[in-house]
Scaffold this motif. Structure first.
Motif, short mmCIF file in Angstrom:
data_model
loop_
_atom_site.label_atom_id
_atom_site.label_comp_id
_atom_site.label_asym_id
_atom_site.label_seq_id
_atom_site.Cartn_x
_atom_site.Cartn_y
_atom_site.Cartn_z
N SER A 1 -5.10 4.24 13.19
CA SER A 1 -3.97 4.95 12.60
C SER A 1 -4.43 6.23 11.92
N GLU A 2 -3.52 7.22 11.89
CA GLU A 2 -3.80 8.46 11.18
C GLU A 2 -3.47 8.35 9.70
N TRP A 3 -2.80 7.27 9.32
CA TRP A 3 -2.46 7.08 7.91
C TRP A 3 -3.74 6.86 7.10
N GLN A 4 -3.71 7.36 5.87
CA GLN A 4 -4.87 7.23 4.99
C GLN A 4 -4.45 6.55 3.70
N LEU A 5 -5.37 5.79 3.12
CA LEU A 5 -5.06 5.13 1.87
C LEU A 5 -4.93 6.13 0.72
N ARG A 6 -5.59 7.25 0.84
CA ARG A 6 -5.40 8.33 -0.12
C ARG A 6 -4.86 9.51 0.68
N GLY B 1 0.85 -1.18 0.00
CA GLY B 1 0.00 0.00 0.00
C GLY B 1 0.88 1.23 0.00
N THR B 2 0.71 2.10 0.97
CA THR B 2 1.48 3.34 1.04
C THR B 2 2.56 3.29 2.11
N ILE C 1 -4.08 15.30 -6.47
CA ILE C 1 -4.88 14.59 -7.47
C ILE C 1 -5.70 15.62 -8.25
N SER C 2 -5.47 15.70 -9.53
CA SER C 2 -6.17 16.68 -10.36
C SER C 2 -7.67 16.40 -10.39
N GLU C 3 -8.44 17.47 -10.48
CA GLU C 3 -9.89 17.32 -10.56
C GLU C 3 -10.30 16.62 -11.84
N ARG C 4 -9.46 16.68 -12.84
CA ARG C 4 -9.78 16.05 -14.12
C ARG C 4 -9.23 14.64 -14.23
N ALA C 5 -8.65 14.15 -13.14
CA ALA C 5 -8.18 12.76 -13.12
C ALA C 5 -9.30 11.85 -12.62
N GLN C 6 -9.35 10.67 -13.14
CA GLN C 6 -10.33 9.68 -12.72
C GLN C 6 -9.63 8.62 -11.87
N VAL C 7 -9.91 8.63 -10.57
CA VAL C 7 -9.27 7.70 -9.63
C VAL C 7 -10.38 6.95 -8.90
N SER C 8 -10.42 5.64 -9.07
CA SER C 8 -11.49 4.83 -8.47
C SER C 8 -11.37 4.80 -6.95
N GLU C 9 -12.48 4.50 -6.28
CA GLU C 9 -12.52 4.50 -4.82
C GLU C 9 -11.62 3.41 -4.22
N ASP C 10 -11.39 2.34 -4.95
CA ASP C 10 -10.57 1.25 -4.41
C ASP C 10 -9.10 1.39 -4.78
N SER C 11 -8.69 2.58 -5.21
CA SER C 11 -7.29 2.84 -5.51
C SER C 11 -6.61 3.51 -4.33
N VAL C 12 -5.31 3.29 -4.19
CA VAL C 12 -4.51 3.80 -3.09
C VAL C 12 -3.50 4.79 -3.65
N VAL C 13 -3.39 5.97 -3.02
CA VAL C 13 -2.46 7.00 -3.47
C VAL C 13 -1.62 7.45 -2.28
N GLY C 14 -0.29 7.32 -2.40
CA GLY C 14 0.60 7.58 -1.29
C GLY C 14 0.95 9.04 -1.10
N VAL D 1 -2.51 0.76 -6.95
CA VAL D 1 -1.76 1.37 -5.85
C VAL D 1 -0.71 2.29 -6.44
N VAL D 2 -0.74 3.55 -6.04
CA VAL D 2 0.25 4.54 -6.46
C VAL D 2 1.11 4.86 -5.25
N GLY D 3 2.38 4.51 -5.29
CA GLY D 3 3.27 4.66 -4.15
C GLY D 3 3.60 6.10 -3.82
N LYS D 4 4.39 6.28 -2.78
CA LYS D 4 4.78 7.61 -2.33
C LYS D 4 5.64 8.32 -3.39
N HIS D 5 5.36 9.62 -3.55
CA HIS D 5 6.16 10.50 -4.41
C HIS D 5 6.22 10.01 -5.86
N CYS D 6 5.17 9.33 -6.29
CA CYS D 6 5.07 8.97 -7.71
C CYS D 6 4.51 10.15 -8.50
N ARG D 7 4.74 10.12 -9.79
CA ARG D 7 4.13 11.12 -10.68
C ARG D 7 3.49 10.37 -11.84
N VAL D 8 2.17 10.48 -11.91
CA VAL D 8 1.42 9.88 -13.01
C VAL D 8 1.05 11.02 -13.95
#
Length: 466
Positions: free
Chosen positions: A330-335, A33-34, A341-354, A369-376
């Protein structure tokens, strides 16, 4: 004052069953995950009230300290790291960090860095102490994994653990690790002397979490004990200790026998403690040291070790469902709140963003799953994919040669499905069912599917070990 327990996390395993992922990243720091997987056993200990944890990790002292700081949970237990040998066994790791184990503790908890579980550690401790056990082993049903990892279909050929317990009591009377037998196992005739019927299971796993008395750990680390020549805690030392429950000999081949290892003072302390307790235990009215008692604590819930590619992939794909179970309160969040995250990006609810990740517009991320400090970057489509930390996916812009209008034609630069990406992809391509650790082997505008040829090691090797 005598302390109750000390925790040790074994994090030095090289990950020989998943070398494609661990050639440049320590297994304990691979992301689940993250978070690095090491955070999950640390959080388990934190929830049980531990404020300090010792651990052994492969590498130099400076590298180990840096890695320990990378996984330090906010408000969690202190993390004291000790450098170990290049490729240590679990028992070797314990010997390397022996100086960090306090003499004043009554029990020592040894846990693997790859364990992900929703068990309550306090429940295991309560059983261990209440029944006067010398060793308690966490067991669980062998997980049934529904997900399939990327790459060509392979078989690990790893056998299941064989675990034999006494019906009704959970006493562990026989255990053999999955890689230590072929088609059959041999049960000793001494097991037939157990008062209760025996339950023999090949669908139960040793989860690699052990609680043992301090005197028992001293025996394991003693240079005069048979354990001195053993390198694996699970495969060698654990079966030896279990077999000692049925041995009446005091010494064998000049080696220290376990029944003679407990000091008289230690036994008297245990007797005084448990004779004043309202909970019956084996120490009640026992004047002399007895053979050890080994118990299992069977947890029917979530209990998976991320020690193979299959289990690692399974946990990452299911992390959005199980995170609150395995990382509660935990205070950690899956997103993560710091992710952009851009407003024009489509990210499903079951996706994880670090934390620190950037998801640009005109991207589509589904069940990933998008890890920490990634750039898509724009025009990227991810489906059922796991991105490691610090991965960049190239932006896709195709220019219409006739109009030279940059907005005239947009197509996805990267289409990635059911893949594990641990390196930046800076070429436009389609990747399906692959593991990517070497970006230099990706060709521009190519479709790559069900292959290992992008991986640093073209041959995937399965090997017994942590």
């Amino acid at each position: 004052m005598r302390q109750e327990a000390q925790a040790i996390v074994l994090a030095a395993g090289p990950g020989m069953r998943m070398t494609a992922l661990t050639s440049h990243t320590a297994k304990c720091l691979l992301p689940l995950g993250t978070l690095p997987m090491l955070c999950y056993p640390l959080h388990l200990l934190q929830q049980a009230g531990f404020t300090e944890v010792s651990g052994g990790r492969r590498g130099s002292g400076a590298e180990c300290q840096q890695g320990g700081g990378a996984v330090q949970p906010q408000g969690g237990p202190g993390w004291a790291v000790v450098s170990t040998a290049h490729d240590p066994g679990t028992a070797d790791s314990l010997r390397q960090i022996a100086s960090k184990i306090k003499k004043s503790v009554e029990d020592v908890i040894v846990i693997s860095s790859d364990l992900v579980t929703d068990v309550q550690l306090q429940d295991i401790m309560d059983q261990h102490r209440g029944r006067g056990a010398d060793l308690t082993v966490l067991t669980s049903p062998t997980p049934c994994l529904q997900t399939h990892p990327p790459g060509p279909k392979t078989k690990t050929h790893l056998n299941s653990d064989i675990i034999c317990t006494e019906a009704g009591t959970g006493r562990l009377v026989y255990v053999v690790a999955g890689g230590d037998y072929d088609e059959s196992v041999v049960l000793q005739s001494s097991l037939l002397h157990c008062a209760a019927p025996l339950l023999l299971s090949s669908s139960t796993q040793d989860a690699h979490l052990y609680i043992m008395k301090r005197w028992l750990l001293d025996y394991v680390l003693n240079k005069e004990s048979p354990c001195a020549d053993m390198g694996s805690l699970k495969a060698e030392i654990l079966p030896h200790i279990v077999s000692c429950q049925f041995s009446s000999e005091q010494h064998t081949s000049g080696k220290l026998k376990l029944s003679g290892a407990v000091e008289r003072e230690e036994w008297d302390d245990l007797g005084r403690k448990y004779n004043s307790s309202v909970i019956p235990s084996r120490h009640h009215s026992q004047a002399n040291p007895q053979p050890p008692v080994c118990l299992t604590f069977h947890h029917p819930g979530l209990c998976v070790r991320a020690n193979t590619l299959h289990t690692y992939w399974h946990l990452n794909r299911k992390i959005h469902e199980i995170f609150d179970q395995v990382y509660p309160n935990s205070e950690w969040q899956l997103r993560h709140s710091s992710a952009e995250i851009s407003e024009r990006a489509q990210v499903s609810e079951d996706s994880v963003v670090g934390a620190g990740a950037v998801v640009c517009d005109k991207t589509n991320i589904c069940s990933s799953v998008v890890g920490k400090h990634c750039r898509v970057s724009p025009m990227v489509r991810l489906t059922g994919t796991v991105l490691g930390d610090h991965v960049t996916l190239v932006s896709g812009v195709h220019v219409n040669d006739e109009t030279d209008d940059i907005s005239a034609l947009w197509v996805p630069s990267c289409v990635i499905e059911n893949s594990l990406i641990l390196a930046s992809v800076e070429k436009k391509c389609t990747i399906k069912n692959c593991i990517v650790t070497d970006p230099n082997k990706i060709e521009e505008n190519k479709e790559l599917s069900s292959t290992w040829h992008m991986v640093m090691d073209s041959l995937y090797i399965f090997h017994e070990g942590l």
